[in-house]
Design a protein around this motif. Structure first.
Motif, PDB file in Angstrom:
ATOM      1  N   MET A  74      31.171  -8.145  -2.930  1.00 50.32           N
ATOM      2  CA  MET A  74      31.999  -8.599  -4.044  1.00 50.32           C
ATOM      3  C   MET A  74      32.689  -7.410  -4.727  1.00 50.32           C
ATOM      4  N   LYS A  75      31.957  -6.330  -4.928  1.00 52.04           N
ATOM      5  CA  LYS A  75      32.474  -5.204  -5.692  1.00 52.04           C
ATOM      6  C   LYS A  75      33.319  -4.226  -4.863  1.00 52.04           C
ATOM      7  N   ASN A  78      36.513  -6.075  -1.700  1.00 55.37           N
ATOM      8  CA  ASN A  78      37.588  -6.980  -2.127  1.00 55.37           C
ATOM      9  C   ASN A  78      37.269  -8.444  -1.821  1.00 55.37           C
ATOM     10  N   PRO A  80      36.371 -11.040  -4.345  1.00 49.30           N
ATOM     11  CA  PRO A  80      36.101 -11.563  -5.689  1.00 49.30           C
ATOM     12  C   PRO A  80      35.600 -12.999  -5.696  1.00 49.30           C
ATOM     13  N   ARG A 120      40.043  -1.708  -8.630  1.00 50.54           N
ATOM     14  CA  ARG A 120      39.352  -2.839  -7.993  1.00 50.54           C
ATOM     15  C   ARG A 120      40.162  -4.122  -8.081  1.00 50.54           C
ATOM     16  N   TYR A 122      39.909  -6.414 -10.303  1.00 46.48           N
ATOM     17  CA  TYR A 122      39.177  -7.439 -11.046  1.00 46.48           C
ATOM     18  C   TYR A 122      37.861  -6.848 -11.546  1.00 46.48           C
ATOM     19  N   GLN A 124      34.088  -7.853 -11.732  1.00 48.49           N
ATOM     20  CA  GLN A 124      33.182  -8.861 -11.165  1.00 48.49           C
ATOM     21  C   GLN A 124      32.330  -9.533 -12.241  1.00 48.49           C
ATOM     22  N   LEU A 127      34.366 -12.342 -13.765  1.00 50.22           N
ATOM     23  CA  LEU A 127      34.470 -13.498 -12.870  1.00 50.22           C
ATOM     24  C   LEU A 127      33.162 -14.296 -12.853  1.00 50.22           C
TER      25      LEU A 127
END
Length: 225
Positions: A74-75, A78, A80, A120, A122, A124, A127
């Motif tokens: 996730m981190k 890529n 997300p 990044r 975003y 995480q 989200l």
């Protein structure tokens, strides 16, 4: 069903499927069924075992195995979309096991520094917090905290270096600067390890007179007792 409709349906299903980020099997969900089962086996039996002062922590799973792999993907890879099921599972566990059932805190994700978020694309934790709030119905404030100092990655640092690394890393975000909340804040992060990040964030909020209920994390590095 006409053959051409059947063929079109099959083509659409194939087009809508992606690959599981953990095993590369075709799937229409964030994870394939097998990886979902493996991840859910990592769920903590007692998510409130760390719910104690000075910083109460609620953890969905144990940090290791497939959960560690999912968070890394996730981190750093890529991916997300992984945040959605992780946040949902965290939210479902909170609804079932919340130590503060009568409380309606405001949810605030642990922020990234602007340069890291730009790299990044975003955050995480944000989200995960969005998905968590969709399940719990709690109110989300994405900018309750700001990360004002770029820090080293915590991975590999000693406990004392982690604390020093995060000294004055946070500030009150724009949403709370002029109007502090009159209800407690519940912080959200992906991982809880030594607690250095949480302590720095909590200290910043408390210095501003904001009550912190605790922190919820997808995974904690502390095992059930």
């Amino acid at each position: 069903m006409h053959p051409w409709i059947k063929n079109l349906t099959g083509l659409l299903n194939l087009f809508l499927q992606s690959h599981c980020p953990l095993c590369q099997r075709a799937t229409s969900q964030e994870f394939c069924q097998n990886c979902t089962r493996q991840l859910q086996k990592c769920q903590r039996k007692d998510p409130i075992s760390l719910w104690q002062e000075p910083i109460p922590v609620f953890g969905w799973g144990e940090y290791g195995g497939p959960v560690k792999r999912a968070i890394a993907a996730m981190k750093y890879e890529n991916q997300p979309q992984i945040a959605r099921p992780l946040g949902q599972w965290l939210g479902e566990a909170w609804l079932l096991n919340s130590p503060k059932r009568d409380s309606q805190p405001i949810v605030v994700p642990i922020p990234l520094h602007a340069s890291k978020q730009k790299q990044r694309k975003y955050n995480q934790a944000a989200l995960i917090a969005q998905s968590f709030c969709e399940i719990t119905g709690l109110k989300l404030k994405l900018n309750g905290l700001a990360r004002v100092r770029e820090t080293e990655a915590q991975f590999g640092l000693s406990v004392s270096k982690r604390e020093k690394n995060l000294n004055q890393a946070f500030a009150i975000g724009q949403e709370f600067r002029h109007r502090p909340p009159n209800v407690p804040v519940l912080l959200v992060d992906d991982i809880y390890t030594t607690g250095a990040t949480a302590r720095s964030a909590v200290q910043t909020l408390r210095q501003y007179g904001i009550v912190v209920l605790g922190l919820v994390a997808v995974a904690t590095a502390v095992k059930d007792g």
